[in-house]
Each structure stands twice: as C-alpha cells, then as structure tokens.
Design a protein around this motif. Structure first.
Motif, mmCIF file in Angstrom:
data_model
loop_
_atom_site.group_PDB
_atom_site.id
_atom_site.type_symbol
_atom_site.label_atom_id
_atom_site.label_comp_id
_atom_site.label_asym_id
_atom_site.label_seq_id
_atom_site.Cartn_x
_atom_site.Cartn_y
_atom_site.Cartn_z
ATOM 1 N N ASP A 1 0.832 -1.203 0.000
ATOM 2 C CA ASP A 1 0.000 0.000 0.000
ATOM 3 C C ASP A 1 0.868 1.255 0.000
ATOM 4 O OD1 ASP A 1 -2.813 -0.464 -0.129
ATOM 5 O OD2 ASP A 1 -2.763 -1.352 1.854
ATOM 6 N N LYS A 2 1.891 1.264 0.856
ATOM 7 C CA LYS A 2 2.765 2.426 0.943
ATOM 8 C C LYS A 2 3.517 2.630 -0.370
ATOM 9 C CE LYS A 2 4.573 5.862 3.178
ATOM 10 N NZ LYS A 2 3.737 7.063 3.444
ATOM 11 N N PHE A 3 3.906 1.552 -1.023
ATOM 12 C CA PHE A 3 4.594 1.660 -2.312
ATOM 13 C C PHE A 3 3.705 2.337 -3.349
ATOM 14 C CE2 PHE A 3 4.998 -0.244 -6.560
ATOM 15 C CZ PHE A 3 6.241 0.266 -6.917
ATOM 16 N N ILE A 4 2.453 1.918 -3.427
ATOM 17 C CA ILE A 4 1.527 2.523 -4.398
ATOM 18 C C ILE A 4 1.324 3.999 -4.085
ATOM 19 C CG2 ILE A 4 -0.814 2.489 -5.302
ATOM 20 C CD1 ILE A 4 0.880 0.146 -6.229
ATOM 21 N N ILE A 5 1.165 4.332 -2.812
ATOM 22 C CA ILE A 5 0.980 5.733 -2.415
ATOM 23 C C ILE A 5 2.206 6.561 -2.771
ATOM 24 C CG2 ILE A 5 0.792 7.255 -0.396
ATOM 25 C CD1 ILE A 5 -1.041 5.149 0.866
ATOM 26 N N VAL B 1 10.571 1.618 -4.509
ATOM 27 C CA VAL B 1 10.794 0.173 -4.602
ATOM 28 C C VAL B 1 11.676 -0.303 -3.448
ATOM 29 C CG1 VAL B 1 11.808 -1.687 -5.981
ATOM 30 C CG2 VAL B 1 10.501 0.124 -7.105
ATOM 31 N N GLU B 2 12.770 0.403 -3.209
ATOM 32 C CA GLU B 2 13.678 0.010 -2.129
ATOM 33 C C GLU B 2 12.973 0.056 -0.778
ATOM 34 O OE1 GLU B 2 18.080 0.492 -2.343
ATOM 35 O OE2 GLU B 2 17.489 2.414 -3.214
ATOM 36 N N THR B 3 12.172 1.084 -0.563
ATOM 37 C CA THR B 3 11.443 1.203 0.700
ATOM 38 C C THR B 3 10.464 0.047 0.862
ATOM 39 O OG1 THR B 3 11.640 3.611 0.693
ATOM 40 C CG2 THR B 3 9.884 2.672 2.048
ATOM 41 N N GLN C 1 5.633 -0.932 -10.862
ATOM 42 C CA GLN C 1 4.447 -1.332 -10.099
ATOM 43 C C GLN C 1 4.121 -2.798 -10.333
ATOM 44 O OE1 GLN C 1 0.876 0.844 -9.824
ATOM 45 N NE2 GLN C 1 1.830 2.756 -9.182
ATOM 46 N N GLN C 2 4.153 -3.230 -11.588
ATOM 47 C CA GLN C 2 3.838 -4.631 -11.873
ATOM 48 C C GLN C 2 4.905 -5.554 -11.293
ATOM 49 O OE1 GLN C 2 0.786 -4.928 -12.870
ATOM 50 N NE2 GLN C 2 0.817 -2.698 -13.129
ATOM 51 N N PHE C 3 6.158 -5.121 -11.323
ATOM 52 C CA PHE C 3 7.252 -5.913 -10.755
ATOM 53 C C PHE C 3 7.068 -6.097 -9.252
ATOM 54 C CE2 PHE C 3 11.565 -5.813 -8.788
ATOM 55 C CZ PHE C 3 11.958 -7.087 -9.156
ATOM 56 N N VAL C 4 6.789 -5.010 -8.551
ATOM 57 C CA VAL C 4 6.618 -5.088 -7.098
ATOM 58 C C VAL C 4 5.388 -5.919 -6.744
ATOM 59 C CG1 VAL C 4 6.090 -3.732 -5.035
ATOM 60 C CG2 VAL C 4 7.874 -2.963 -6.605
ATOM 61 N N LYS C 5 4.313 -5.757 -7.484
ATOM 62 C CA LYS C 5 3.112 -6.557 -7.207
ATOM 63 C C LYS C 5 3.383 -8.049 -7.394
ATOM 64 C CE LYS C 5 -0.389 -3.073 -8.402
ATOM 65 N NZ LYS C 5 -1.460 -2.694 -9.371
ATOM 66 N N ALA C 6 4.109 -8.385 -8.462
ATOM 67 C CA ALA C 6 4.429 -9.793 -8.702
ATOM 68 C C ALA C 6 5.316 -10.338 -7.591
ATOM 69 C CB ALA C 6 5.121 -9.948 -10.059
ATOM 70 N N CYS C 7 6.314 -9.575 -7.178
ATOM 71 C CA CYS C 7 7.180 -10.005 -6.067
ATOM 72 C C CYS C 7 6.367 -10.167 -4.793
ATOM 73 C CB CYS C 7 8.293 -8.984 -5.851
ATOM 74 S SG CYS C 7 9.573 -8.972 -7.125
ATOM 75 N N ALA D 1 -1.252 -7.640 2.019
ATOM 76 C CA ALA D 1 -2.491 -7.281 1.320
ATOM 77 C C ALA D 1 -2.475 -5.834 0.844
ATOM 78 C CB ALA D 1 -3.687 -7.519 2.225
ATOM 79 N N LEU D 2 -3.045 -5.624 -0.322
ATOM 80 C CA LEU D 2 -3.230 -4.284 -0.878
ATOM 81 C C LEU D 2 -4.635 -3.821 -0.530
ATOM 82 C CD1 LEU D 2 -2.170 -1.963 -2.712
ATOM 83 C CD2 LEU D 2 -3.144 -3.208 -4.653
#
Length: 282
Positions: free
Chosen positions: A35-39, A73-75, A204-210, A258-259
């Motif tokens: 969630d924080k990544f998307i924000i 991404v790193e965060t 975004q797609q990379f982080v979601k897949a991970c 969870a997102l």
C-alpha cells in the motif's frame, strides 16, 4: 614582496548551519508495504504531472522522478522484509546470522531492530537477489526472473541519475548493451512523459508480482517446515485448517502483504485463507 591579495576564483559565502533534527516528521499511520509503495509512486506521479503539465519533462526532472520511483521500490522491500522477521519464525531464524553494528543494537528499540538490519541497498538485481536469498528464496519463479531483466535496466538508469547527473557512462552503457548504447555514452537521460509512465508501470507490476510470490513462499513454507521432522524450529503452534482457529496466525501475514488502498484491492482475509488452506491441508 607585494602584499596584494589575490581574490578567489569563485566567491564563497558562509555555509549555513543545518539542524537535521528539524528536517523530519513522524508518520502515524502504518500501512502495508505494498500500500505504501503505491501511495509513494502516485505521489511521484503527481509531482511529475504538476511540474510538467504540458510537454515532456526536463532531463533534470526525469532524473528526480526515476530516483523517486526506485526509492519507493527500495522502501517496499526494506519494510516488507524487516516486518516479516517479526511475524515469521523462519525468516527471523534466517536473519539471526546477519551482522548488526553494536551501536545500532544499543540505540534502536527492540521492535525496530529488524528494520535496522535492512540498511542494505535493493537498487540492483544482484543486491535484491542477495536479500531474498537471505530469507530462503534461493530459486525465484520464472515470472520474477523475467521481470528482473526490466528491473535491472531501470536500475542502470537510476545509477546514471544518481552518480552522473543523468549522463550515460561507459559501464552503464555496457550493462545496458554496448552495441545499442555505445554511441550514447555522454548523452543525458531525457525521457518523455510516456517513457516515465512506462517505467512507473513496469516497477508497479514488478513489485506486485514479487509481493504475490513472496507471500506464497513464506506462508506455504510454514506448512512445509511444520511437517518436516528435521526442522530446526520447535514449532509451538500448527495450522488447524479452520479459520476461527488459524485467523490469529494468518492475519499478520495477510495484513503485511495485502493491498487495501489500491485498485483492485486484495481479496478478503477469509477468501485468501481459503485458498491457502485448500492448497496445503492435504
């Protein structure tokens, strides 16, 4: 001898004092790492939109935006893996051998020690794989391996932005593919708005897949290890395969991965637990 004073080539004014204790503010709300990544990514997008409402952004803005995306991404990875150590016994055991400066251990509150471990960088595929290997993910799914090719290219762009003010150096040109990039050595990173949107979407797609694969890996691993008679852990609890009994153990994993704020949001805890139960209880 002449007492003539030679003026400085460049005039230097007094350096202002910087009180770093005034440069931070506490954050009250605790969100899941995804969630924080998307924000964070959306915040960078707003900066880009406001700074370049019409036309393509300047090279300087392009560099700042890419730095922001990779920082998000790193965060994400740093927060995810540090919090995972608090709820997952196997991860905590795996990180038990990780070195930590004594000064940090003395100064940081116990609940923050795991996050203090992750001062490591995630800004390259090599470093990211090393961090995942530390928690036991030695063999990555094909989907993640394929996505890491794109992530690696974006990391090389970031390196240009951080260390060369956007200018392409020979090493990054070599890593990106010298036959296609050799003639661009010395050129400055200057992406279009569409290019930056593609970079943001790829990350975004990379982080979601991970996020999905790490979740499945760590949650399924609890079942495997509980059934392993040679496990190094002495499990004091076991899955009962009933939501009422397992919710207390399952919820911390669900809440971590969870997102909630994004669209579409993750399925409910009950639904995700049902899939986990059905794929593991036999």
């Amino acid at each position: 001898m002449s007492s003539h004073i030679v003026p400085p080539l460049v005039e230097v004014n007094p350096i202002p004092a910087i009180d770093t204790t005034r440069l931070f503010r506490t954050v009250g709300e605790t969100l899941s790492p995804i969630d924080k990544f998307i924000i964070n990514t959306n915040a960078i997008n707003r900066i880009l939109s406001n700074a370049a409402p019409e036309g393509d952004p300047s090279p300087e803005l392009c560099s700042v935006v890419v730095l922001g995306y990779l920082s998000a991404v790193e965060t994400y990875f740093r927060t995810l893996l540090s919090r995972l150590a608090h709820i997952d016994e196997i991860t905590m055991q795996a990180l038990g051998q990780k070195q930590l400066l004594f000064s940090v251990a003395m100064a940081v509150h116990r609940d923050s020690l795991a996050e203090a471990l992750y001062e490591d960088s995630f800004a390259s595929v090599k470093e990211l794989k090393a961090r995942l290997n530390e928690i036991g993910m030695k063999h990555l799914p094909t989907e993640i391996e394929a996505a890491m090719v794109t992530y690696d290219r974006i990391c090389h762009l970031r390196h240009c932005c951080v260390h060369r003010f956007g200018y392409l150096g020979h090493k990054n040109a070599h890593d990106l593919g010298l036959p296609r990039h050799g003639h661009l050595v010395g050129a400055i990173f200057s992406a279009s708005g569409d290019d930056l949107a593609a970079i943001a979407d790829a990350l975004q797609q990379f982080v979601k897949a991970c996020n999905n694969h790490i979740f499945r890996f760590v949650i399924d691993r609890t079942v495997t290890d509980q059934n392993n008679r040679q496990s190094e852990l002495s499990w004091k609890w076991r899955w009962k395969w009933k939501l009422n009994s397992d919710a207390r153990r399952f919820k911390p994993y669900y809440d971590l991965f969870a997102l909630v704020r994004g669209t579409p949001a993750s399925a409910s805890l009950k639904e995700v637990y049902g899939h986990f139960r059905d794929s593991n209880r036999n």
